[in-house]
Design a protein around this motif. Structure first.
Motif, short mmCIF file in Angstrom:
data_model
loop_
_atom_site.label_atom_id
_atom_site.label_comp_id
_atom_site.label_asym_id
_atom_site.label_seq_id
_atom_site.Cartn_x
_atom_site.Cartn_y
_atom_site.Cartn_z
N THR A 111 -7.64 -18.42 42.07
CA THR A 111 -8.10 -19.94 41.67
C THR A 111 -7.04 -20.40 40.65
OG1 THR A 111 -10.31 -19.27 42.16
CG2 THR A 111 -9.70 -21.67 41.21
N TYR A 112 -6.79 -19.74 39.74
CA TYR A 112 -5.70 -20.14 38.67
C TYR A 112 -4.40 -20.44 39.41
CZ TYR A 112 -2.04 -19.61 35.32
OH TYR A 112 -0.91 -19.73 34.47
N LEU A 113 -3.87 -19.41 40.10
CA LEU A 113 -2.61 -19.39 40.89
C LEU A 113 -2.57 -20.84 41.78
CD1 LEU A 113 -1.49 -15.95 41.42
CD2 LEU A 113 -0.77 -17.56 39.64
N SER A 114 -3.87 -21.07 42.33
CA SER A 114 -3.92 -22.24 43.45
C SER A 114 -4.30 -23.44 42.81
CB SER A 114 -5.05 -21.68 44.29
OG SER A 114 -5.01 -20.62 45.08
N ALA A 115 -4.49 -23.47 41.28
CA ALA A 115 -5.00 -24.67 40.98
C ALA A 115 -3.85 -25.75 40.62
CB ALA A 115 -5.56 -24.64 39.40
N LYS A 116 -4.15 -27.12 40.98
CA LYS A 116 -3.03 -28.14 40.89
C LYS A 116 -3.34 -28.90 39.69
CE LYS A 116 -1.43 -26.76 44.92
NZ LYS A 116 -0.18 -25.98 45.02
N CYS A 117 -4.12 -28.75 38.75
CA CYS A 117 -4.87 -29.41 37.86
C CYS A 117 -4.24 -28.81 36.45
CB CYS A 117 -6.14 -29.31 37.64
SG CYS A 117 -7.17 -28.06 37.46
N PRO A 118 -4.36 -29.60 35.20
CA PRO A 118 -3.94 -29.04 34.05
C PRO A 118 -5.03 -27.65 33.73
CG PRO A 118 -4.48 -31.42 33.77
CD PRO A 118 -4.82 -30.98 35.14
N VAL A 119 -4.45 -26.69 33.06
CA VAL A 119 -4.91 -25.50 32.96
C VAL A 119 -5.18 -25.07 31.36
CG1 VAL A 119 -5.20 -23.05 33.07
CG2 VAL A 119 -4.75 -24.58 35.19
N PHE A 120 -6.37 -25.10 30.95
CA PHE A 120 -6.71 -25.03 29.44
C PHE A 120 -7.09 -23.20 29.19
CE2 PHE A 120 -6.97 -29.49 29.94
CZ PHE A 120 -6.65 -30.03 28.47
N PHE A 121 -6.48 -22.88 28.20
CA PHE A 121 -7.01 -21.48 28.07
C PHE A 121 -7.44 -21.28 26.40
CE2 PHE A 121 -2.47 -21.08 27.50
CZ PHE A 121 -2.30 -20.23 26.82
N ALA A 122 -8.31 -20.58 26.31
CA ALA A 122 -8.78 -20.30 24.84
C ALA A 122 -8.99 -18.89 24.70
CB ALA A 122 -10.28 -20.97 24.67
N PRO A 123 -8.00 -18.33 23.72
CA PRO A 123 -7.81 -16.85 23.56
C PRO A 123 -9.15 -16.48 22.93
CG PRO A 123 -5.71 -17.90 23.65
CD PRO A 123 -6.65 -18.98 23.47
N ALA A 124 -9.43 -15.21 23.09
CA ALA A 124 -10.44 -14.54 22.19
C ALA A 124 -10.27 -13.03 22.27
CB ALA A 124 -11.80 -14.94 22.47
N MET A 125 -10.05 -12.43 20.91
CA MET A 125 -9.64 -11.20 21.06
C MET A 125 -9.73 -10.42 19.65
SD MET A 125 -5.88 -11.35 22.10
CE MET A 125 -6.51 -12.48 23.21
N ASP A 126 -9.62 -9.23 19.42
CA ASP A 126 -9.51 -8.83 18.10
C ASP A 126 -8.21 -9.18 17.33
OD1 ASP A 126 -9.96 -6.33 15.88
OD2 ASP A 126 -11.65 -7.31 16.38
N LEU A 127 -8.21 -8.89 16.02
CA LEU A 127 -7.14 -9.37 15.08
C LEU A 127 -5.86 -8.70 15.37
CD1 LEU A 127 -5.97 -10.74 12.54
CD2 LEU A 127 -7.10 -8.83 11.19
N ASP A 128 -5.81 -7.42 15.58
CA ASP A 128 -4.45 -6.88 15.98
C ASP A 128 -4.10 -7.18 17.34
OD1 ASP A 128 -4.40 -5.45 13.11
OD2 ASP A 128 -5.74 -3.98 13.93
N MET A 129 -4.92 -7.22 18.21
CA MET A 129 -4.49 -7.54 19.54
C MET A 129 -3.90 -8.91 19.55
SD MET A 129 -8.00 -6.20 21.71
CE MET A 129 -7.56 -6.81 23.24
N TYR A 130 -4.53 -10.13 18.86
CA TYR A 130 -4.09 -11.29 18.86
C TYR A 130 -2.60 -11.36 18.30
CZ TYR A 130 -4.73 -16.38 18.54
OH TYR A 130 -4.30 -17.90 18.36
N LYS A 131 -2.40 -10.53 17.50
CA LYS A 131 -1.01 -10.35 16.55
C LYS A 131 -0.04 -9.82 17.62
CE LYS A 131 -2.62 -11.69 11.83
NZ LYS A 131 -2.40 -11.52 10.44
N HIS A 132 -0.39 -8.86 18.25
CA HIS A 132 0.48 -7.98 19.08
C HIS A 132 1.63 -8.79 19.89
CE1 HIS A 132 2.17 -4.64 21.59
NE2 HIS A 132 1.36 -4.11 20.82
#
Length: 401
Positions: A111-132
């Motif tokens: 669905t993401y690859l088919s979307a023609k609209c603006p796409v927002f994403f809100a990351p969520a993960m642990d500290l070290d993963m976020y900084k990788h």
């Protein structure tokens, strides 16, 4: 702003998925029609039945659906075309990596690859993963595709660590989207200094001169400015309030002298200054080293004037846009205009203790915005969050004029 919008919410498999029940309710309360697509792992964290009940739409998680002994197709192309906006929250490191490389192994990604609209994403993960570095690369690739990132905040994480990687709160996600859709990010690239709260001037180690300011107006201004794209320095006197936003640097002080020094550490580099703090005008000439004992029937304390923070900013102004506050009880307009001119301000926000619901310790405020040309715009009683938006919109109108 979100009224009548079709919003497609994609939920991936992270612990922050539990917050999406609140997110769905907020989006619907704002007037949106919400459909939800789950990854398989997301259903381990949040119930499809709950999301269906809240959204009043079927929750989708696979390419096919079986009903009454028949099999039909969940058309990802139609979903992508239906949506006015797609929001992926939480966006895990795994899903973002797949999105950034065009992987298409579930309904959400198709669905993401088919979307023609603006796409927002809100990351969520642990500290070290976020900084990788690989995660940072995913961020950059997705943003280069035109996707809009709602950055994670700092706080306590599911692992027990404390740091960056916590998904933005549902209220902040909705406000971020609303701001983006209404005006883009009108304060993007701007640096804003905001003062908030009271100051405490020590009499002795246990007593002080202060006031009833909660700091709420300044904190709401900081949050609203950050959500409009600004980089915010919030200098706060003593307050029970807190704020967590990737674009807000919170600096706590106690006295007027501390606030003065902190303000001038940052003042030269900022574009806009908003002085919402209720700074004490006077302080004891000398604070006692020990607690003052009750001995005499009278106690006299010699007071001296504090440095005038707002006046000093006006005197040192180069290209900054400076906004002051005036809380008045009589001759309100005249006194506010006098302060505006005397301190070389670009605008002043007037509120009066004579207005019910305005002033210290209230959740609401009623203001008049007065600019340097003495144009006056008066607003109705509103929540301080709404007042913050009114103030910033008036500032934006003038700095872009």
């Amino acid at each position: 702003m979100l009224g009548g919008k079709n919003i497609l919410l994609g939920i991936t498999g992270g612990i922050a998925a539990y917050k999406t029940t609140f997110l769905v309710r907020l989006l619907i309360k704002a007037g949106a029609d919400v459909k939800v697509v789950l990854t398989d792992s997301a259903s381990s964290f949040v119930s499809p039945l709950t999301l269906s009940a809240l959204s009043k739409n079927p929750v989708l998680s696979s390419f096919v659906k079986e009903e009454d002994n028949s099999i039909s197709w969940n058309n990802h192309v139609e979903l992508g075309l239906w949506a006015d906006l797609m929001l992926i929250a939480p966006a895990t490191a795994n899903t973002m990596s797949k999105m950034s490389h065009g992987t298409c192994d579930n309904l959400l990604l198709a669905t993401y690859l088919s979307a023609k609209c603006p796409v927002f994403f809100a990351p969520a993960m642990d500290l070290d993963m976020y900084k990788h570095e690989s995660t940072k690369l995913s961020f950059e690739r997705l943003k280069s595709f035109g996707n809009i990132m709602i950055p994670a905040t700092s706080g306590e994480l599911a692992s027990g660590l404390h740091g960056e990687g916590r998904m933005a709160e549902p209220e902040d996600i909705v406000q971020f989207i609303q701001t983006y859709l209404s005006k883009g990010l009108p304060l993007s690239g701007k640096k804003i200094l905001i003062t908030a709260g009271p100051t405490y001037e020590a009499i002795d180690p246990v007593r002080f001169i202060g006031n009833h300011s909660s700091g709420l107006m300044g904190y709401e201004l900081a949050k609203a400015a950050a959500n409009m794209g600004a980089e915010v320095v919030l200098v706060s006197g003593p307050s029970d309030l807190s704020v967590q936003h990737h674009s807000i640097k919170l600096l706590k002080v106690v006295s007027a002298d501390e606030m003065y020094n902190t303000v001038h550490e940052y003042y030269k580099d900022i574009d806009i200054a908003i002085s919402a703090a209720a700074v004490a005008d006077y302080k004891p000439k000398k604070a006692a080293d020990q607690k003052i004992k009750k001995k005499e029937s009278k106690l006299t304390i010699d007071l001296v004037k504090n440095k005038d923070i707002l006046l000093s900013m006006g005197e040192q102004k180069e290209n900054q846009f400076i906004v002051g506050f005036a809380l008045e009880t009589e001759n309100e307009i005249e006194n506010a205009q006098g302060k505006l001119k005397r301190k070389n301000l670009d605008a002043i926000v007037l509120n009066s203790l004579n207005d019910s619901g305005a002033g210290f310790g209230k959740q609401t405020n009623k203001i008049s915005f007065i600019d340097k040309n003495l144009n006056i715009k008066t607003f109705d009683l509103k929540t301080k969050a709404e007042v913050a938006l009114d103030i910033l919109n008036e500032i934006i109108t003038r700095i872009h004029a």
